[in-house]
Design a protein around this motif. Sequence first.
Motif, PDB file in Angstrom:
ATOM      1  N   GLY A 292      -4.337  22.940 -33.689  1.00 26.30           N
ATOM      2  CA  GLY A 292      -3.755  23.528 -32.488  1.00 26.30           C
ATOM      3  C   GLY A 292      -4.794  23.825 -31.431  1.00 26.30           C
ATOM      4  O   GLY A 292      -4.636  24.767 -30.650  1.00 26.30           O
ATOM      5  N   ILE A 293      -5.847  23.005 -31.377  1.00 24.75           N
ATOM      6  CA  ILE A 293      -6.939  23.253 -30.427  1.00 24.75           C
ATOM      7  C   ILE A 293      -6.966  22.199 -29.327  1.00 24.75           C
ATOM      8  O   ILE A 293      -7.796  22.253 -28.421  1.00 24.75           O
ATOM      9  CB  ILE A 293      -8.291  23.277 -31.183  1.00 24.75           C
ATOM     10  CG1 ILE A 293      -9.397  23.957 -30.360  1.00 24.75           C
ATOM     11  CG2 ILE A 293      -8.706  21.878 -31.601  1.00 24.75           C
ATOM     12  CD1 ILE A 293      -9.242  25.428 -30.230  1.00 24.75           C
ATOM     13  N   CYS A 294      -6.044  21.232 -29.369  1.00 25.15           N
ATOM     14  CA  CYS A 294      -5.994  20.182 -28.351  1.00 25.15           C
ATOM     15  C   CYS A 294      -4.821  20.435 -27.406  1.00 25.15           C
ATOM     16  O   CYS A 294      -3.903  21.202 -27.736  1.00 25.15           O
ATOM     17  CB  CYS A 294      -5.854  18.803 -28.999  1.00 25.15           C
ATOM     18  SG  CYS A 294      -4.312  18.561 -29.883  1.00 25.15           S
ATOM     19  N   PRO A 295      -4.796  19.803 -26.227  1.00 24.70           N
ATOM     20  CA  PRO A 295      -3.678  20.005 -25.296  1.00 24.70           C
ATOM     21  C   PRO A 295      -2.349  19.591 -25.914  1.00 24.70           C
ATOM     22  O   PRO A 295      -2.257  18.615 -26.664  1.00 24.70           O
ATOM     23  CB  PRO A 295      -4.045  19.091 -24.112  1.00 24.70           C
ATOM     24  CG  PRO A 295      -5.515  18.928 -24.196  1.00 24.70           C
ATOM     25  CD  PRO A 295      -5.852  18.959 -25.647  1.00 24.70           C
ATOM     26  N   GLY A 296      -1.297  20.357 -25.611  1.00 30.42           N
ATOM     27  CA  GLY A 296       0.029  20.038 -26.119  1.00 30.42           C
ATOM     28  C   GLY A 296       0.640  18.858 -25.377  1.00 30.42           C
ATOM     29  O   GLY A 296       0.205  18.485 -24.290  1.00 30.42           O
ATOM     30  N   ASN A 297       1.667  18.269 -25.978  1.00 27.53           N
ATOM     31  CA  ASN A 297       2.346  17.114 -25.401  1.00 27.53           C
ATOM     32  C   ASN A 297       3.822  17.460 -25.221  1.00 27.53           C
ATOM     33  O   ASN A 297       4.576  17.518 -26.193  1.00 27.53           O
ATOM     34  CB  ASN A 297       2.180  15.885 -26.308  1.00 27.53           C
ATOM     35  CG  ASN A 297       2.677  14.618 -25.641  1.00 27.53           C
ATOM     36  OD1 ASN A 297       2.953  14.620 -24.451  1.00 27.53           O
ATOM     37  ND2 ASN A 297       2.792  13.554 -26.397  1.00 27.53           N
ATOM     38  N   ASN A 298       4.243  17.703 -23.993  1.00 26.53           N
ATOM     39  CA  ASN A 298       5.620  18.107 -23.710  1.00 26.53           C
ATOM     40  C   ASN A 298       6.106  17.325 -22.500  1.00 26.53           C
ATOM     41  O   ASN A 298       5.837  17.683 -21.355  1.00 26.53           O
ATOM     42  CB  ASN A 298       5.688  19.617 -23.454  1.00 26.53           C
ATOM     43  CG  ASN A 298       7.124  20.103 -23.272  1.00 26.53           C
ATOM     44  OD1 ASN A 298       8.073  19.350 -23.505  1.00 26.53           O
ATOM     45  ND2 ASN A 298       7.280  21.349 -22.869  1.00 26.53           N
ATOM     46  N   GLU A 299       6.821  16.226 -22.762  1.00 25.71           N
ATOM     47  CA  GLU A 299       7.292  15.345 -21.698  1.00 25.71           C
ATOM     48  C   GLU A 299       8.773  15.075 -21.866  1.00 25.71           C
ATOM     49  O   GLU A 299       9.263  14.854 -22.984  1.00 25.71           O
ATOM     50  CB  GLU A 299       6.510  14.027 -21.726  1.00 25.71           C
ATOM     51  CG  GLU A 299       6.890  13.059 -20.616  1.00 25.71           C
ATOM     52  CD  GLU A 299       6.082  11.779 -20.663  1.00 25.71           C
ATOM     53  OE1 GLU A 299       6.446  10.817 -19.967  1.00 25.71           O
ATOM     54  OE2 GLU A 299       5.087  11.744 -21.409  1.00 25.71           O
ATOM     55  N   SER A 300       9.520  15.082 -20.777  1.00 25.21           N
ATOM     56  CA  SER A 300      10.949  14.800 -20.809  1.00 25.21           C
ATOM     57  C   SER A 300      11.359  14.130 -19.503  1.00 25.21           C
ATOM     58  O   SER A 300      10.977  14.593 -18.418  1.00 25.21           O
ATOM     59  CB  SER A 300      11.756  16.094 -21.016  1.00 25.21           C
ATOM     60  OG  SER A 300      13.133  15.823 -21.044  1.00 25.21           O
ATOM     61  N   ALA A 301      12.117  13.024 -19.615  1.00 26.68           N
ATOM     62  CA  ALA A 301      12.592  12.272 -18.447  1.00 26.68           C
ATOM     63  C   ALA A 301      11.443  11.824 -17.553  1.00 26.68           C
ATOM     64  O   ALA A 301      11.549  11.810 -16.332  1.00 26.68           O
ATOM     65  CB  ALA A 301      13.608  13.100 -17.658  1.00 26.68           C
ATOM     66  N   GLY A 302      10.313  11.510 -18.186  1.00 24.41           N
ATOM     67  CA  GLY A 302       9.159  11.046 -17.426  1.00 24.41           C
ATOM     68  C   GLY A 302       8.378  12.141 -16.748  1.00 24.41           C
ATOM     69  O   GLY A 302       7.413  11.858 -16.020  1.00 24.41           O
ATOM     70  N   VAL A 303       8.778  13.397 -16.967  1.00 20.28           N
ATOM     71  CA  VAL A 303       8.098  14.538 -16.344  1.00 20.28           C
ATOM     72  C   VAL A 303       7.259  15.247 -17.393  1.00 20.28           C
ATOM     73  O   VAL A 303       7.777  15.690 -18.424  1.00 20.28           O
ATOM     74  CB  VAL A 303       9.109  15.520 -15.719  1.00 20.28           C
ATOM     75  CG1 VAL A 303       8.375  16.712 -15.117  1.00 20.28           C
ATOM     76  CG2 VAL A 303       9.957  14.823 -14.683  1.00 20.28           C
ATOM     77  N   LYS A 304       5.964  15.361 -17.150  1.00 20.15           N
ATOM     78  CA  LYS A 304       5.082  16.081 -18.060  1.00 20.15           C
ATOM     79  C   LYS A 304       5.117  17.557 -17.739  1.00 20.15           C
ATOM     80  O   LYS A 304       4.831  17.973 -16.618  1.00 20.15           O
ATOM     81  CB  LYS A 304       3.653  15.547 -17.940  1.00 20.15           C
ATOM     82  CG  LYS A 304       3.492  14.140 -18.498  1.00 20.15           C
ATOM     83  CD  LYS A 304       2.031  13.718 -18.500  1.00 20.15           C
ATOM     84  CE  LYS A 304       1.876  12.335 -19.121  1.00 20.15           C
ATOM     85  NZ  LYS A 304       0.467  11.891 -19.164  1.00 20.15           N
ATOM     86  N   LYS A 305       5.486  18.339 -18.736  1.00 18.33           N
ATOM     87  CA  LYS A 305       5.596  19.787 -18.561  1.00 18.33           C
ATOM     88  C   LYS A 305       4.332  20.472 -19.074  1.00 18.33           C
ATOM     89  O   LYS A 305       3.263  19.880 -19.063  1.00 18.33           O
ATOM     90  CB  LYS A 305       6.844  20.278 -19.280  1.00 18.33           C
ATOM     91  CG  LYS A 305       8.130  19.612 -18.759  1.00 18.33           C
ATOM     92  CD  LYS A 305       9.353  20.137 -19.444  1.00 18.33           C
ATOM     93  CE  LYS A 305      10.614  19.445 -18.911  1.00 18.33           C
ATOM     94  NZ  LYS A 305      11.845  19.932 -19.567  1.00 18.33           N
ATOM     95  N   SER A 306       4.462  21.710 -19.520  1.00 16.45           N
ATOM     96  CA  SER A 306       3.292  22.495 -19.921  1.00 16.45           C
ATOM     97  C   SER A 306       2.486  21.781 -20.999  1.00 16.45           C
ATOM     98  O   SER A 306       3.039  21.228 -21.952  1.00 16.45           O
ATOM     99  CB  SER A 306       3.738  23.865 -20.439  1.00 16.45           C
ATOM    100  OG  SER A 306       2.649  24.574 -20.988  1.00 16.45           O
ATOM    101  N   LYS A 311       0.553  26.405 -31.720  1.00 16.32           N
ATOM    102  CA  LYS A 311       0.145  27.551 -32.540  1.00 16.32           C
ATOM    103  C   LYS A 311      -0.918  27.128 -33.545  1.00 16.32           C
ATOM    104  O   LYS A 311      -1.967  27.754 -33.647  1.00 16.32           O
ATOM    105  CB  LYS A 311       1.355  28.131 -33.261  1.00 16.32           C
ATOM    106  CG  LYS A 311       1.032  29.376 -34.067  1.00 16.32           C
ATOM    107  CD  LYS A 311       2.280  29.950 -34.717  1.00 16.32           C
ATOM    108  CE  LYS A 311       1.940  31.200 -35.537  1.00 16.32           C
ATOM    109  NZ  LYS A 311       3.128  31.774 -36.196  1.00 16.32           N
ATOM    110  N   GLY A 312      -0.672  26.063 -34.289  1.00 21.79           N
ATOM    111  CA  GLY A 312      -1.671  25.519 -35.199  1.00 21.79           C
ATOM    112  C   GLY A 312      -2.180  26.520 -36.228  1.00 21.79           C
ATOM    113  O   GLY A 312      -1.453  27.410 -36.691  1.00 21.79           O
ATOM    114  N   ASN A 313      -3.439  26.386 -36.597  1.00 24.90           N
ATOM    115  CA  ASN A 313      -4.087  27.249 -37.570  1.00 24.90           C
ATOM    116  C   ASN A 313      -4.830  28.351 -36.818  1.00 24.90           C
ATOM    117  O   ASN A 313      -5.899  28.128 -36.256  1.00 24.90           O
ATOM    118  CB  ASN A 313      -5.053  26.427 -38.438  1.00 24.90           C
ATOM    119  CG  ASN A 313      -5.653  27.225 -39.565  1.00 24.90           C
ATOM    120  OD1 ASN A 313      -5.979  28.401 -39.418  1.00 24.90           O
ATOM    121  ND2 ASN A 313      -5.810  26.594 -40.707  1.00 24.90           N
ATOM    122  N   SER A 314      -4.264  29.535 -36.804  1.00 24.06           N
ATOM    123  CA  SER A 314      -4.824  30.625 -35.985  1.00 24.06           C
ATOM    124  C   SER A 314      -6.209  31.053 -36.469  1.00 24.06           C
ATOM    125  O   SER A 314      -7.065  31.439 -35.663  1.00 24.06           O
ATOM    126  CB  SER A 314      -3.867  31.826 -35.998  1.00 24.06           C
ATOM    127  OG  SER A 314      -3.660  32.293 -37.325  1.00 24.06           O
TER     128      SER A 314
END
Length: 409
Positions: A292-306, A311-314
Amino acid sequence: MQPILKSCCGVDVHKNMIKVCIAKGPMDSPPKLYTRTFSTMTADLLKFKDWLKANDVEAVAMESTGVYWKPIFNILEDEFQVILANPQYLKKVPGKKSDVKDCEWIASLLRCGLIPASFIPPRPIRELRELNRTRRKLVGMMASEKNRIQKVLEDANIKLASVVSKIDGVSSMNMIRALLSKDKLSKEEIADMARGKLKSKVDKLVEAMNGKVTDHHRFLLKLHLANIAFLAEQVQEIDEQIQKLMIPFQKEESLIQTIPGISKTSAAAIIAEIGFDMSQFPAEAHLASWAGICPGNNESAGVKKSGKIRKGNSYLKATLIEVAWAASRTKGSSFSAIYNNIAKRRGKKRALVAVGHQILIAVHRTLKTGEPFVDQGAEAVYQRNLEARQQFAIRLLERSGYTVAKASA
């Protein structure tokens, strides 16, 4: 979906009982489902194990429910392939959930090979992990006790924290202990207790130590100091036990200590979380994603969100951020250059996460190749960033219709 197992078992884990379902049958027809309930007492878990053997079960899957999966795993790990699954990957439609349906659903997914297994290190690493996590908790408790001391001192009009940088330093603790037997310290006594740079701040220390300490304050200070001493002893005992468990991993420990910022303590904490066998992670990117130390991947309808991190390994993340702080202050290292480059644009916190990401990648490469880390140096990073900025400026000018040619020296 084509089945890959003739006989498998899904387990719905609870504190006092488990609901289990065996999916058994030929791969070219729907399986028969056999459902039973067992308690989580060891004797009943052994009966569950015998039942699995009688049905020729090849693999067992269960959710990682708190710590309640561990007794089942301890009984089954020697004779079965046990798959521990992230509960997020097994969610069913709301309103159609029961214990029986849950274990049947897990068995159905396992039969078709649709459950990704969580990383479970071998027992020596698991024991090392528990010690390191306990150590982190105790260090956090010590920090809480030190904050409580600061709270008591403020209540007693003692402004020591306004003069010293660390309330738990040698000079500060000597002055605090002296207050347990005296209402006020003389200038000579404070000067004798001051160490290092504090010797030039004696006058300010005299003003700061002029307060109203009562018997109530002394009682609380004694209590908190005793707790700190007790916790320090426990941390020392855990450190000794950790070093005993780290004897088989001395090679890996020394290898990752070649990375700037990683000390003996943080090396043990990193090995405790990720182990020493990097074949568990197909690539360094998988390890960074799992942590959980790399950038997250949150994309929908061609739009990249946050792109916020997962959370990963705290525990691993906290260790990597501490290491990143140390590496960012190592003069001439590539990590300090990466930190400075990102911090001025995105802020210190994002820069620390980015440095922690790079450190974890370096740890993966070092453990996988078995070769010490070789730092490129800050100058190489600055030169690479300069070339990237030049190429960006050239592309920008060319898109605007300009022709760019480099002048000869």
